[in-house]
Design a protein around this motif. Structure first.
Motif, PDB file in Angstrom:
ATOM      1  N   ILE A 260      57.488  39.774  18.305  1.00  0.00           N
ATOM      2  CA  ILE A 260      56.812  38.904  19.279  1.00  0.00           C
ATOM      3  C   ILE A 260      55.483  39.535  19.700  1.00  0.00           C
ATOM      4  N   GLY A 261      55.522  40.847  19.971  1.00  0.00           N
ATOM      5  CA  GLY A 261      54.296  41.552  20.343  1.00  0.00           C
ATOM      6  C   GLY A 261      53.246  41.488  19.247  1.00  0.00           C
ATOM      7  N   SER A 262      53.673  41.616  17.989  1.00  0.00           N
ATOM      8  CA  SER A 262      52.732  41.577  16.859  1.00  0.00           C
ATOM      9  C   SER A 262      52.081  40.205  16.725  1.00  0.00           C
ATOM     10  N   ILE A 263      52.855  39.157  16.936  1.00  0.00           N
ATOM     11  CA  ILE A 263      52.304  37.795  16.851  1.00  0.00           C
ATOM     12  C   ILE A 263      51.276  37.569  17.965  1.00  0.00           C
ATOM     13  N   ILE A 264      51.586  38.041  19.169  1.00  0.00           N
ATOM     14  CA  ILE A 264      50.639  37.906  20.287  1.00  0.00           C
ATOM     15  C   ILE A 264      49.374  38.713  20.002  1.00  0.00           C
ATOM     16  N   LEU A 265      49.539  39.938  19.476  1.00  0.00           N
ATOM     17  CA  LEU A 265      48.391  40.792  19.172  1.00  0.00           C
ATOM     18  C   LEU A 265      47.511  40.157  18.095  1.00  0.00           C
ATOM     19  N   PHE A 266      48.131  39.571  17.084  1.00  0.00           N
ATOM     20  CA  PHE A 266      47.414  38.871  16.013  1.00  0.00           C
ATOM     21  C   PHE A 266      46.602  37.714  16.602  1.00  0.00           C
ATOM     22  N   TRP A 267      47.222  36.942  17.489  1.00  0.00           N
ATOM     23  CA  TRP A 267      46.536  35.809  18.117  1.00  0.00           C
ATOM     24  C   TRP A 267      45.361  36.272  18.974  1.00  0.00           C
ATOM     25  N   LEU A 268      45.568  37.342  19.747  1.00  0.00           N
ATOM     26  CA  LEU A 268      44.495  37.847  20.611  1.00  0.00           C
ATOM     27  C   LEU A 268      43.301  38.326  19.787  1.00  0.00           C
ATOM     28  N   ALA A 269      43.578  39.029  18.683  1.00  0.00           N
ATOM     29  CA  ALA A 269      42.492  39.500  17.821  1.00  0.00           C
ATOM     30  C   ALA A 269      41.745  38.321  17.203  1.00  0.00           C
ATOM     31  N   ARG A 270      42.484  37.302  16.785  1.00  0.00           N
ATOM     32  CA  ARG A 270      41.844  36.118  16.205  1.00  0.00           C
ATOM     33  C   ARG A 270      41.052  35.351  17.260  1.00  0.00           C
ATOM     34  N   ARG A 271      41.582  35.295  18.464  1.00  0.00           N
ATOM     35  CA  ARG A 271      40.941  34.526  19.540  1.00  0.00           C
ATOM     36  C   ARG A 271      39.702  35.234  20.069  1.00  0.00           C
ATOM     37  N   TYR A 272      39.771  36.562  20.241  1.00  0.00           N
ATOM     38  CA  TYR A 272      38.677  37.267  20.907  1.00  0.00           C
ATOM     39  C   TYR A 272      37.863  38.173  19.977  1.00  0.00           C
ATOM     40  N   GLY A 273      38.305  38.305  18.720  1.00  0.00           N
ATOM     41  CA  GLY A 273      37.511  38.968  17.706  1.00  0.00           C
ATOM     42  C   GLY A 273      37.375  40.477  17.826  1.00  0.00           C
ATOM     43  N   LYS A 274      36.282  40.966  17.260  1.00  0.00           N
ATOM     44  CA  LYS A 274      36.036  42.408  17.160  1.00  0.00           C
ATOM     45  C   LYS A 274      36.021  43.084  18.516  1.00  0.00           C
ATOM     46  N   LYS A 275      35.474  42.413  19.520  1.00  0.00           N
ATOM     47  CA  LYS A 275      35.376  43.038  20.850  1.00  0.00           C
ATOM     48  C   LYS A 275      36.751  43.382  21.413  1.00  0.00           C
ATOM     49  N   PHE A 276      37.736  42.529  21.140  1.00  0.00           N
ATOM     50  CA  PHE A 276      39.094  42.828  21.593  1.00  0.00           C
ATOM     51  C   PHE A 276      39.616  44.064  20.874  1.00  0.00           C
ATOM     52  N   CYS A 277      39.418  44.133  19.561  1.00  0.00           N
ATOM     53  CA  CYS A 277      39.906  45.268  18.775  1.00  0.00           C
ATOM     54  C   CYS A 277      39.301  46.583  19.258  1.00  0.00           C
ATOM     55  N   LEU A 278      38.011  46.547  19.603  1.00  0.00           N
ATOM     56  CA  LEU A 278      37.324  47.772  20.006  1.00  0.00           C
ATOM     57  C   LEU A 278      37.735  48.264  21.397  1.00  0.00           C
ATOM     58  N   LEU A 279      38.537  47.478  22.094  1.00  0.00           N
ATOM     59  CA  LEU A 279      39.108  47.974  23.355  1.00  0.00           C
ATOM     60  C   LEU A 279      40.145  49.057  23.089  1.00  0.00           C
ATOM     61  N   PHE A 280      40.734  49.038  21.876  1.00  0.00           N
ATOM     62  CA  PHE A 280      41.844  49.934  21.569  1.00  0.00           C
ATOM     63  C   PHE A 280      41.556  50.901  20.429  1.00  0.00           C
ATOM     64  N   MET A 281      40.382  50.803  19.828  1.00  0.00           N
ATOM     65  CA  MET A 281      40.009  51.737  18.756  1.00  0.00           C
ATOM     66  C   MET A 281      38.497  51.923  18.788  1.00  0.00           C
ATOM     67  N   ASN A 282      38.042  53.019  18.206  1.00  0.00           N
ATOM     68  CA  ASN A 282      36.595  53.248  18.171  1.00  0.00           C
ATOM     69  C   ASN A 282      35.973  52.558  16.958  1.00  0.00           C
ATOM     70  N   GLU A 283      34.645  52.522  16.934  1.00  0.00           N
ATOM     71  CA  GLU A 283      33.910  51.840  15.861  1.00  0.00           C
ATOM     72  C   GLU A 283      34.247  52.437  14.494  1.00  0.00           C
ATOM     73  N   GLU A 284      34.386  53.747  14.449  1.00  0.00           N
ATOM     74  CA  GLU A 284      34.651  54.426  13.176  1.00  0.00           C
ATOM     75  C   GLU A 284      35.981  53.977  12.581  1.00  0.00           C
ATOM     76  N   THR A 285      37.020  53.945  13.423  1.00  0.00           N
ATOM     77  CA  THR A 285      38.342  53.496  12.958  1.00  0.00           C
ATOM     78  C   THR A 285      38.294  52.039  12.538  1.00  0.00           C
ATOM     79  N   PHE A 286      37.615  51.221  13.337  1.00  0.00           N
ATOM     80  CA  PHE A 286      37.501  49.800  13.022  1.00  0.00           C
ATOM     81  C   PHE A 286      36.807  49.586  11.679  1.00  0.00           C
ATOM     82  N   ASP A 287      35.668  50.248  11.486  1.00  0.00           N
ATOM     83  CA  ASP A 287      34.896  50.078  10.248  1.00  0.00           C
ATOM     84  C   ASP A 287      35.695  50.544   9.032  1.00  0.00           C
ATOM     85  N   LYS A 288      36.429  51.653   9.192  1.00  0.00           N
ATOM     86  CA  LYS A 288      37.207  52.196   8.073  1.00  0.00           C
ATOM     87  C   LYS A 288      38.238  51.187   7.576  1.00  0.00           C
ATOM     88  N   HIS A 289      38.925  50.540   8.509  1.00  0.00           N
ATOM     89  CA  HIS A 289      39.959  49.573   8.121  1.00  0.00           C
ATOM     90  C   HIS A 289      39.365  48.223   7.736  1.00  0.00           C
TER      91      HIS A 289
END
Length: 198
Positions: free
Chosen positions: A95-124
């Motif tokens: 359930i948590g994974s589905i919500i996290l997937f939706w939040l990332a799709r809804r709010y995009g890169k800015k949401f992801c960067l709340l929990f990881m740095n640019e380097e980690t984001f770019d690598k993946h």
């Protein structure tokens, strides 16, 4: 304002890690952590509320990955025993994974960067260019423990993968990683201890 929230979450991550260590030490000192029965009774006495509380905790630790997920997964197995612990872990994490997937799709890169740095984001994110290769890598991350599962869920939310395919992958693949993670931490320590005691 966005930078402020980034900093707040980074500070919270550190505080939660420290708090988790203190909490585990406290549980050990009062005899609950090293007495599975005492820990089980603590939550099982709550009946259905104990199970729902644990599911809620697992959902929160996936959606806001600042709580060490491995700790809660192992606690689920110790407290609720094998099958029920597995079911509660499976429900909460998915359930948590589905919500996290939706939040990332809804709010995009800015949401992801709340929990990881640019380097980690770019690598993946670079892996996304190879669609077929990325999907295989994502399946691998969902199948096996000790992979950046929550990070990959967020990155996958930015791809064109459908909800149906995403949900199918996590429902099929997550059982192996949950069981493997639980067994490693619960029985791995015992095996190491037995090895050195020989």
């Amino acid at each position: 304002m966005y930078k402020f929230f980034q900093k707040v979450i980074q500070v919270l991550s550190v505080l939660v890690l420290i708090g988790t260590a203190i909490f585990l030490f406290w549980l050990y000192k009062i005899g609950i952590l090293n007495d599975h029965n005492a820990l089980s009774n603590l939550l099982q006495n709550q009946g259905v509320y104990g199970s729902l509380t644990f599911i809620g905790l697992q959902i929160i630790q996936v959606v806001f990955p600042i709580i060490p997920g491995g700790v809660t997964t192992v606690v689920g197995f110790l407290v609720f025993k094998y099958w029920w612990g597995f079911i509660l872990n499976y429900i909460g994490i998915n359930i948590g994974s589905i919500i996290l997937f939706w939040l990332a799709r809804r709010y995009g890169k800015k949401f992801c960067l709340l929990f990881m740095n640019e380097e980690t984001f770019d690598k993946h994110e670079k892996k996304v260019d190879n669609k077929r290769g990325y999907e295989i890598f994502f399946v691998f991350c969902m199948l096996f423990p000790f992979t950046p599962a929550d990070v990959m869920v967020m990155i996958t939310g930015l791809t064109s993968m459908s909800y149906r395919k995403f949900i199918s992958i996590i429902l099929i693949c997550r059982p192996l990683s949950i069981v493997a993670y639980g067994y490693f931490w619960i029985y791995g320590g015992q095996l190491i201890q037995q090895f050195f005691n020989k």
